[in-house]
Design an enzyme around this catalytic site. Structure first.
Site, PDB file in Angstrom:
ATOM      1  N   HIS A  52      49.073  31.796  36.414  1.00 12.86           N
ATOM      2  CA  HIS A  52      50.441  32.080  35.988  1.00 12.86           C
ATOM      3  C   HIS A  52      51.402  31.238  36.821  1.00 12.86           C
ATOM      4  O   HIS A  52      51.061  30.774  37.913  1.00 12.86           O
ATOM      5  CB  HIS A  52      50.755  33.563  36.175  1.00 12.86           C
ATOM      6  CG  HIS A  52      50.017  34.456  35.242  1.00 12.86           C
ATOM      7  ND1 HIS A  52      50.383  35.764  35.044  1.00 12.86           N
ATOM      8  CD2 HIS A  52      48.945  34.245  34.438  1.00 12.86           C
ATOM      9  CE1 HIS A  52      49.572  36.323  34.170  1.00 12.86           C
ATOM     10  NE2 HIS A  52      48.682  35.422  33.790  1.00 12.86           N
ATOM     11  N   GLU A  54      53.931  31.992  38.664  1.00 15.16           N
ATOM     12  CA  GLU A  54      54.196  32.502  40.015  1.00 15.16           C
ATOM     13  C   GLU A  54      53.044  32.179  40.964  1.00 15.16           C
ATOM     14  O   GLU A  54      53.269  31.748  42.097  1.00 15.16           O
ATOM     15  CB  GLU A  54      54.424  34.026  39.987  1.00 15.16           C
ATOM     16  CG  GLU A  54      55.636  34.451  39.188  1.00 15.16           C
ATOM     17  CD  GLU A  54      55.361  34.722  37.714  1.00 15.16           C
ATOM     18  OE1 GLU A  54      56.213  35.356  37.074  1.00 15.16           O
ATOM     19  OE2 GLU A  54      54.299  34.282  37.188  1.00 15.16           O
ATOM     20  N   CYS A  82      54.107  39.763  36.312  1.00 16.58           N
ATOM     21  CA  CYS A  82      53.115  40.759  35.912  1.00 16.58           C
ATOM     22  C   CYS A  82      52.566  41.425  37.176  1.00 16.58           C
ATOM     23  O   CYS A  82      52.829  40.961  38.294  1.00 16.58           O
ATOM     24  CB  CYS A  82      52.000  40.092  35.104  1.00 16.58           C
ATOM     25  SG  CYS A  82      50.874  39.084  36.105  1.00 16.58           S
ATOM     26  N   CYS A  85      50.835  38.938  39.526  1.00 15.00           N
ATOM     27  CA  CYS A  85      51.771  38.048  40.219  1.00 15.00           C
ATOM     28  C   CYS A  85      52.594  38.809  41.253  1.00 15.00           C
ATOM     29  O   CYS A  85      52.841  38.303  42.349  1.00 15.00           O
ATOM     30  CB  CYS A  85      52.667  37.339  39.214  1.00 15.00           C
ATOM     31  SG  CYS A  85      51.762  36.158  38.194  1.00 15.00           S
TER      32      CYS A  85
END
Length: 155
Positions: A52, A54, A82, A85
Site C-alpha cells: 500500500h 503508506e 487501512c 497501514c
C-alpha cells in the site's frame, strides 16, 4: 509548505500511480517541513498485497533516514489508512496522520476495505497518534472516479 501542499503532493503521486495502472492511493511522509518520501500504491506492480502507499512510503522513509524510528514525522494519505497501514504507522512511531477520503469512501468506490477506522484503532491501541481527517476530501474522493475511468487499471 503546509498540510494542503503536502496532501497535494500525495494526490499528484496517486495520479502518477493511476497512469501506471495502480490503485488510487498515495502517501507523503514529512519531517520538519521537508518531504522524506512520497509514494503511490504498488500492489499490482509488485504482486504484493501489502505494498500500500503508506507502507511503501514508510519503507522509503526508513531507507532515506537510515532508521525504523520515524518519530517526528507526519504522514499525509489520500485515503484513511487501512488497519495494516495504521499498524505500520504505529510501529514506525509516526506522530500524526492526515488523510482525505475515508475508509467508507474507499469501500463505496468498490475496494475491499475493513471498516475499522483509525480512531477505533487509536482507541483500541491506546496510542498517541494524532489523526486529522477530511483534508482536501473532495479531491481525494475524485481520485477514485479518475481511477474508475482509467482503461488500463489492473484491479
Amino acid at each position: 509548505m503546509n498540510d494542503e501542499d503536502f496532501m497535494r503532493l500525495a494526490i499528484a503521486k496517486t495520479k502518477e500511480g493511476i497512469k501506471k495502472c495502480q490503485t488510487p492511493f498515495g502517501a507523503c511522509i514529512v519531517k520538519k517541513g521537508r518531504v522524506v518520501a512520497c509514494e503511490h500504491n504498488v500492489v499490482w506492480k509488485e504482486g504484493n498485497p501489502v505494498m500500500h502507499a503508506e507502507v511503501h512510503a514508510i519503507r522509503q522513509a526508513c531507507r532515506k533516514l537510515k532508521t525504523i524510528d520515524l518519530s517526528g514525522c507526519i504522514i499525509y494519505s489520500t485515503t484513511e489508512p487501512c488497519p495494516m497501514c495504521y499498524s505500520a504507522i504505529h510501529w514506525a512511531r509516526i506522530k500524526r496522520i492526515v488523510y482525505g477520503a475515508s475508509i467508507a469512501d474507499a469501500k463505496k468506490a468498490g475496494f475491499n476495505e475493513l471498516a475499522i477506522s483509525n480512531s477505533t484503532m487509536k482507541k483500541i491501541g491506546k496510542n498517541k497518534i494524532k489523526i486529522e481527517s477530511g483534508l482536501l476530501k473532495k479531491e481525494c474522493v475524485e481520485l477514485f472516479k479518475t481511477w474508475k475511468k482509467h482503461k488500463g487499471k489492473a484491479y
